[in-house]
Design an enzyme around this catalytic site. Structure first.
Site, PDB file in Angstrom:
ATOM      1  N   GLY A 195      49.429  45.248  38.466  1.00 44.20           N
ATOM      2  CA  GLY A 195      48.900  46.419  37.854  1.00 44.20           C
ATOM      3  C   GLY A 195      47.807  47.322  38.343  1.00 44.20           C
ATOM      4  O   GLY A 195      47.890  47.310  39.866  1.00 44.20           O
ATOM      5  N   SER A 196      47.068  47.847  37.744  1.00 48.63           N
ATOM      6  CA  SER A 196      45.993  48.838  38.246  1.00 48.63           C
ATOM      7  C   SER A 196      44.909  48.257  39.300  1.00 48.63           C
ATOM      8  O   SER A 196      44.598  49.113  39.996  1.00 48.63           O
ATOM      9  CB  SER A 196      45.185  49.389  37.233  1.00 48.63           C
ATOM     10  N   THR A 197      44.699  46.943  39.275  1.00 47.09           N
ATOM     11  CA  THR A 197      43.902  46.331  40.359  1.00 47.09           C
ATOM     12  C   THR A 197      44.421  46.820  41.790  1.00 47.09           C
ATOM     13  O   THR A 197      43.555  46.931  42.743  1.00 47.09           O
ATOM     14  CB  THR A 197      43.650  45.086  40.189  1.00 47.09           C
TER      15      THR A 197
END
Lengths: 633, 360
Positions: free
Chosen positions: A290-292
Site C-alpha cells: 500500500g501507500s508506504t
C-alpha cells in the site's frame, strides 16, 4: 653323514622357530608403540562409563546485557542398574519419593543397561526431592545437575529468540540458528567398570562441563518492551488477524526490536499452534504494502530528476485512466492542484501513477530491485520471505501504475524498513542483522557482526529531500497523529486491501505506518502493521499512527534523541491542542508578565510585584491555557 | 652327560611358577565370581604343578627305551581313548569339543596323550625304516595313514588346534629324518586343499580367518577374543599396568587364565612380560635342540626333537593368536595356561627328554 643331515635339518627348524618367536616380540612392540593410542582410546570407551554432566546453554542477551534467555539449574536422577545392590529396596524407596508406581520404577531399576535415565519422572527434580533421594545413599543411584532453558520475559521477542526442546536442543529462532554456539560441551564423571558394569577401584575422573557461548542481540529490551506492550493493546483494541512491528537502526541495519502478534510463550511453546510458532511476521509476512511503498516511488523519481517536488504541480481529479482501467484516488473528488510534496502528504494515488509514468517501467522497477525488493534481505534469522515483484516483461501500463502506489506487488516488512532506511540514511542499503556478537564463557568476543553495505541506491541530496518530505507528511499529511511536539518525526501511512485467491477482500485491510526519528538524521526506522483490525475506521491514519506515536515516544526516550526546534510545524486541526513556547518573565513586573503570558493561566505565589522564578521555564512548549506558576518577590 | 640337563629343568620350573603366579592374577576376579574363591584356579594349578614335578622326576628316571619297546601298545591305547571320548556319555563336552574324560572340574584330554603317543610311535617307525624313507609305499605312506587317522579322530571332537600341532610335530620329524623336500611341497599343497575342505564343511572357520585380518569387522562375534586381547596388550604401552592391575580380566577377556593368559601377562608387565615368556621358551627350545643334536640314538633324537617341536610349536601358535598374527585356533600356552591335563602331559614329555639327556 646321515646323522649330519638330520642335524642340519634340526638346525633349520630351530632357526625357523626362533624367528617366529622374535616375530611375536616385534608384533607386541608394534602394538604397544604404534597401535597404543588407538587401542587406548577404544579400550577407554569400553572400560569407562560416563555420567554425563549437562553443560549450561549460552545466554541470549539484549544489547544492554539484559538476559533474554538463561538457564535454571535442576537435578536429575540417574541409575546404574549393575551397581544397585538391593534392587527391591531401591525400587520401593524411589517409587515412594517420586510418586511413581512400583512396577513403573522397577522397569528402570532392573533395566539391562549401563546407565539409565529415569525419564521423565526423574528429571528436573525439586530440591526437596533431590535431598530425600540423596539421603538414601544407595549405591548406583546418582543425582546429576541438569539445566533447563528459561525465558524470563515470557512472550518478549519470542519469535526471534525461539525455543528449545526437552534436551535443550534449539528448535526455532536464534536458538536453532545459533544452536552450535549456544550448546556447551557436556562434562562427565567418568569411572572404570568391569564388563558387568560394576565400578572398579581405579580413580574416577571429572570433566567439568563447558557452558555454551553467549549471544548478544542488537535488540534493545526497552524498545522491545514498548513494542510488546503496544502489541497487547492492539490485540485488545482491534482483535486483528495479525500485527507486527519492527524497529531498525538505519545507519547500520541493526534490528532494535521486532514483534509479532499472535505471539507465544517459549517457556511452554508446546501449547501453541505450529503456525503461530513458526511465523516471525516482520520477516516472514509478505503482502501488498500500500501507500508506504510510495516512499520508494518518490525517492526514485527525485533521484532520476523527473520531478521537483517543491515546484512541480499535479492536478488530481480523483481518478486516472490507464489503458481503459480507472484508478481512483482514495479521496472522492480528488485533491485538486498540489505540488508533488503535497501529493505525498495527501498520499494521492493519481499523483504517484503520474510519477510512475514519468519514470517508466524500466527505471521504476530497477529502483524497486535496487532497494532490495523481491529478494531476501539476508537477515541472520530463519524463515525469511522474499515477496513477489512483477517480472519486467509482464509489467504493462496498469502494473506500472499500481506498483507506483504500492499495489499488485508483495513485499516483506523487513524489505520495507531496509529500503526506507536507505531512503533516509543518505542512500545506503544495508543488510539487516540481529546478532551483535557471540562471546565465550570468558566474555571474549569470538564473533562480531558489523554493518554490511549492499549498495548505494540514491544520492544524499535525494535522501535529504525525502527526509523533509516524510517529516512533512507527519506534520501536514496523513501521519499527523504521530506528530510529537519538540521532535522531528517523519513517516508515511499505508492502507492495503488484502488479496485472497486473486481478488481483493472487502473491508479487510492491512494498515501500516512507516516512520523515522529524528527526521533530519534518523536513528530509527519503525514500521507497524495491523492486519484486519476490527472496530476501527478503515484508514491507517486513525488506527496505526496513535499507537505508533506512543512507541516513537519510547524510542526517543530509549535512544536519548534530543529535543529539536527546527521541525516543520504541524497544521492545526480542530481537535489538536495548540502549544506555545513559554516566554521569559523573570525580573519582569506582574503586569508585563501577564501580557506576555496571554495564552496561559497564571498562578501567583508569594507577595511582591517582581517575578523571581517561573515554572515551567522559559522555552518550554506547553499547551494552550496551561498553568504557569510565578513566584513573586 | 651323565646328569640331567639342569638348565632345562630350571627353565620348566620357572615357566610353571610364573604361570601359577599369572594364573592367580588373571583368574582371581573370575574365580571369585564363579566359585567365590579368588584362589580357586591358583590352588588347582599349584597342586597340578606339584604332581607334575613328581611325574617329571619319576619319568626322568624311567629309561626312554621303554617307550621304544611299547610304542605300538601306547599308540593303540591312544586310538582307543580317542574313539571312546567321542561316545556321548563317556566323553564330555567342554568349550564346544567332546574331548574330555572327567568328573567335575578335573579332566584329562586323550588328545594330549595322543600327541606324545604318536611322536613315540613315529620316532620308532622312522628309526626302523631309515632305508625306505623315500620309498613312498614302504616308508611314509603307512605312517601317514596312522597319523591322519588320529588327526581325523581329533577333528571329530572337533579340536583343530590340537590336531594341527599333532600333525605338524610328525611332519617336523619326517622333515628332519631326511624325507625328500618334494614330499613336503606336495604335502603343503594337500594341506592347503585340506584347510579349504575344512572351511567348506565348517564355515565358522572362515569367519575366524577374516576376523583375524580385521577383528573389528565382527566386533562382537568372531573378532571378539582378538579385540579383547589387543585391549589387554595395547592400551598400557610398553610398561604395563603392574601385577594384579589388569583391567581386561574383569570379565572383558573370557576365562583369561587359559588360552589368553599371555594377554594378561603383556597387560600387566608390558614388553618385559613378553620377553620373559618368549625368552624362557627360547631357552627351552635351545636346550632341547641341543640334546637332540647330541643324541646318537636315532629314536632318541627323533623323540626329543618331536617333543621339543610339539611344545614350542604349540607355544608359538598360542602367542601368535594372542598378538593377532594368526587366526584364533584355541590352543593353550604350555606350562603357563591353566589346565591340569595339559601341564601333566607337558611335564611327562619333559621328563622323557630329561631322561634322554642323562643317557648321552
Amino acid at each position: 653323514m646321515f646323522i649330519r643331515n638330520i642335524d642340519k635339518r634340526i638346525k633349520i627348524l630351530f632357526l625357523l622357530m626362533i624367528i617366529l618367536l622374535i616375530l611375536v616380540i616385534i608384533k607386541i612392540c608394534y602394538i604397544e608403540l604404534f597401535e597404543y593410542s588407538k587401542l587406548n582410546n577404544l579400550a577407554q570407551d569400553l572400560w569407562s562409563r560416563n555420567l554425563e554432566l549437562k553443560a549450561d546453554r549460552g545466554k541470549i542477551l539484549d544489547r544492554n546485557g539484559k538476559v533474554l534467555a538463561d538457564n535454571l539449574t535442576t537435578t536429575s536422577l540417574i541409575l546404574v542398574p549393575n551397581q544397585i545392590k538391593n534392587k527391591k529396596q531401591v525400587t520401593t524407596d524411589l517409587s515412594k519419593i517420586l510418586n511413581v508406581s512400583y512396577s513403573n520404577m522397577k522397569k528402570h531399576v532392573y533395566k539391562k543397561t549401563s546407565i539409565e535415565r529415569v525419564h521423565p519422572e526423574g528429571r528436573r527434580l525439586s530440591y526437596e526431592t533431590a535431598k530425600r533421594i540423596n539421603k538414601l545413599k544407595h549405591s548406583g543411584v546418582y543425582l546429576i545437575k541438569e539445566s533447563k532453558r528459561n525465558y524470563p520475559y515470557d512472550n518478549l521477542l519470542a519469535h526471534t529468540i525461539g525455543y528449545v526442546g526437552i534436551d535443550n536442543q534449539g528448535l526455532s529462532g536464534i536458538e536453532l540458528q545459533y544452536d552450535k554456539y549456544l550448546t556447551g560441551e557436556d562434562g562427565a564423571i567418568k569411572y572404570y567398570s568391569d564388563a558387568h558394569g560394576n565400578k572398579l577401584t581405579i580413580n574416577d575422573t571429572y570433566v567439568s562441563p563447558i557452558s555454551g557461548m553467549n549471544i548478544t542481540l542488537t535488540i534493545d529490551i526497552n524498545i522491545q518492551k514498548s513494542l510488546e506492550r503496544e502489541m497487547n493493546n492492539i490485540r485488545d483494541m482491534f482483535n486483528p488477524d495479525m500485527a507486527l512491528a519492527i524497529v531498525v537502526n538505519p545507519k547500520n541495519g541493526e534490528i532494535l526490536g521486532m514483534s509479532s502478534l499472535p505471539s507465544y510463550n517459549p517457556n511452554n511453546y508446546q501449547k501453541y499452534d505450529s503456525r503461530i510458532l513458526s511465523r516471525n511476521l516482520p520477516i516472514w509476512a509478505s503482502y501488498e504494502p500500500g501507500s508506504t511503498f510510495k516512499i520508494v516511488t518518490m525517492s526514485s523519481a527525485i533521484e532520476e530528476n523527473v520531478v521537483d517536488i517543491f515546484k512541480d504541480h499535479f492536478y488530481d481529479s480523483g481518478k486516472v485512466k490507464v489503458d481503459g482501467s480507472t484508478l481512483k484516488c482514495w479521496k472522492a473528488g480528488g485533491h485538486g492542484d498540489q505540488t508533488y510534496l503535497q501529493v505525498i502528504e495527501n498520499s494521492c494515488n493519481p499523483g504517484f501513477v503520474k510519477l510512475g509514468q514519468l519514470l517508466g517501467k524500466e527505471r521504476l522497477f530497477s529502483y524497486i530491485n535496487k532497494f532490495g525488493f523481491g529478494t531476501k534481505t539476508g537477515i541472520d534469522l530463519n524463515g525469511e520471505g522474499e515477496g513477489i515483484i512483477f517480472p519486467l516483461n509482464r509489467v504493462g501500463n496498469v502494473e506500472l501504475a499500481t506498483s507506483a502506489f504500492g499495489q499488485g506487488i508483495s513485499v516483506t516488512p523487513i524489505q520495507q524498513v531496509m529500503a526506507v532506511s536507505a531512503v533516509v540514511n543518505g542512500g545506503y542499503l544495508y543488510k539487516p542483522y540481529i546478532v551483535k556478537n557471540i562471546s565465550d564463557n570468558t566474555n571474549t568476543i569470538i564473533y562480531e557482526n558489523n554493518k554490511v553495505l549492499k549498495r548505494r541506491v540514491i544520492s544524499s541530496k535525494t535522501s535529504s529531500t525525502m527526509r523533509y518530505a516524510l517529516e512533512s507528511v507527519v506534520a501536514k499529511g496523513g501521519g499527523k497523529s504521530a506528530y510529537i511536539e519538540g521532535y522531528r518525526i517523519g513517516g508515511k501511512t499505508g492502507t492495503a486491501q488484502k488479496v485472497e485467491n486473486g481478488k481483493y477482500l472487502s473491508n479487510n485491510y492491512i494498515m501500516s505506518f512507516m516512520s523515522i526519528v529524528p527526521a533530519n538524521d534518523p536513528d530509527a526506522v519503525f514500521y507497524l502493521a495491523i492486519d484486519n483490525p476490527k472496530h476501527t475506521a478503515m484508514l491507517s491514519s486513525y488506527t496505526t499512527t496513535p499507537i505508533a506515536r506512543r512507541i516513537l515516544l519510547d524510542i526517543i526516550k530509549v535512544l536519548n534523541i534530543p529535543e529539536q526546534s527546527k521541525e516543520i510545524t504541524k497544521d492545526l486541526e480542530w481537535n489538536d491542542k495548540v502549544t506555545y513556547e513559554v516566554p521569559n518573565v523573570i525580573e519582569k513586573n506582574y503586569e508585563e508578565a501577564k501580557k506576555l503570558l496571554i495564552n496561559f493561566e497564571i498562578i501567583k505565589n508569594g507577595t511582591g510585584n517582581i517575578v523571581s522564578y517561573q515554572s515551567p521555564k522559559a522555552g518550554t512548549k506547553v499547551e494552550d491555557r496551561s498553568r504557569i506558576r510565578l513566584f513573586m518577590k | 652327560m651323565k646328569k640331567i640337563d639342569k638348565t632345562l629343568l630350571l627353565t620348566i620350573i620357572a615357566l610353571s611358577i610364573f604361570g601359577i603366579i599369572m594364573i592367580y592374577s588373571a583368574s582371581n576376579i573370575w574365580a571369585n565370581y564363579k566359585f567365590n574363591d579368588s584362589f580357586h584356579y591358583f590352588k588347582y594349578q599349584l597342586v597340578f604343578f606339584l604332581i607334575g614335578i613328581v611325574i617329571l622326576q619319576i619319568v626322568s628316571r624311567i629309561d626312554y627305551k621303554v617307550y621304544y619297546k611299547y610304542a605300538n601298545v601306547i599308540l593303540l591305547s591312544c586310538f582307543l581313548l580317542l574313539i571312546l571320548v567321542l561316545i556321548p556319555g563317556v566323553g564330555s563336552i567342554r568349550n564346544g569339543s567332546r574331548s574330555w574324560f572327567g568328573i567335575g572340574s578335573l579332566g584329562i584330554q586323550p588328545s594330549e596323550a595322543a600327541k606324545i603317543g604318536l611322536i613315540i610311535f613315529s620316532s620308532k617307525y622312522l628309526a626302523n625304516n631309515n632305508d625306505y624313507l623315500n620309498n613312498n609305499f614302504k616308508g611314509i605312506i603307512p605312517l601317514l595313514i596312522i597319523v591322519l587317522s588320529i588327526f581325523g579322530l581329533i577333528m571329530l571332537q572337533p579340536d583343530l588346534g590340537t590336531g594341527l600341532i599333532l600333525l605338524m610335530s610328525i611332519i617336523s620329524i619326517l622333515f628332519i629324518s631326511g624325507v625328500n623336500i618334494k614330499f613336503f611341497i606336495g604335502g603343503g599343497i594337500l594341506g592347503i586343499l585340506g584347510i579349504i575342505f575344512l572351511i567348506i564343511i565348517a564355515p565358522y572357520r572362515m569367519n575366524r580367518i577374516t576376523s583375524f585380518i580385521n577383528p573389528w569387522n565382527d566386533e562382537l562375534g568372531t573378532g571378539f577374543q582378538i579385540i579383547q586381547s589387543l585391549y589387554a596388550i595395547g592400551p598400557h604401552g610398553l610398561l604395563g599396568t603392574g601385577y594384579l592391575n589388569s583391567i581386561q580380566k574383569h570379565f572383558y577377556l573370557p576365562e583369561p587364565q587359559t588360552d589368553f593368559i599371555f594377554s594378561i601377562i603383556a597387560e600387566e608387565f608390558g614388553i618385559l612380560g613378553a620377553i620373559i615368556v618368549v625368552g624362557l621358551f627360547s631357552i627351552l627350545l635351545y636346550r632341547t635342540v641341543r640334546i637332540a643334536l647330541n643324541c646318537t640314538d636315532l629314536f632318541a633324537k627323533y623323540l626329543v626333537f618331536g617333543i621339543s617341536f610339539q611344545l614350542i610349536f604349540q607355544a608359538i601358535m598360542n602367542l601368535m593368536v594372542v598378538v593377532g598374527l594368526i587366526p584364533v585356533t584355541g590352543v593353550t600356552l604350555p606350562f603357563l595356561s591353566y589346565g591340569g591335563s595339559s601341564l601333566l602331559i607337558s611335564m611327562f614329555s619333559i621328563g622323557i627328554i630329561l631322561n634322554i639327556s642323562k643317557n648321552i
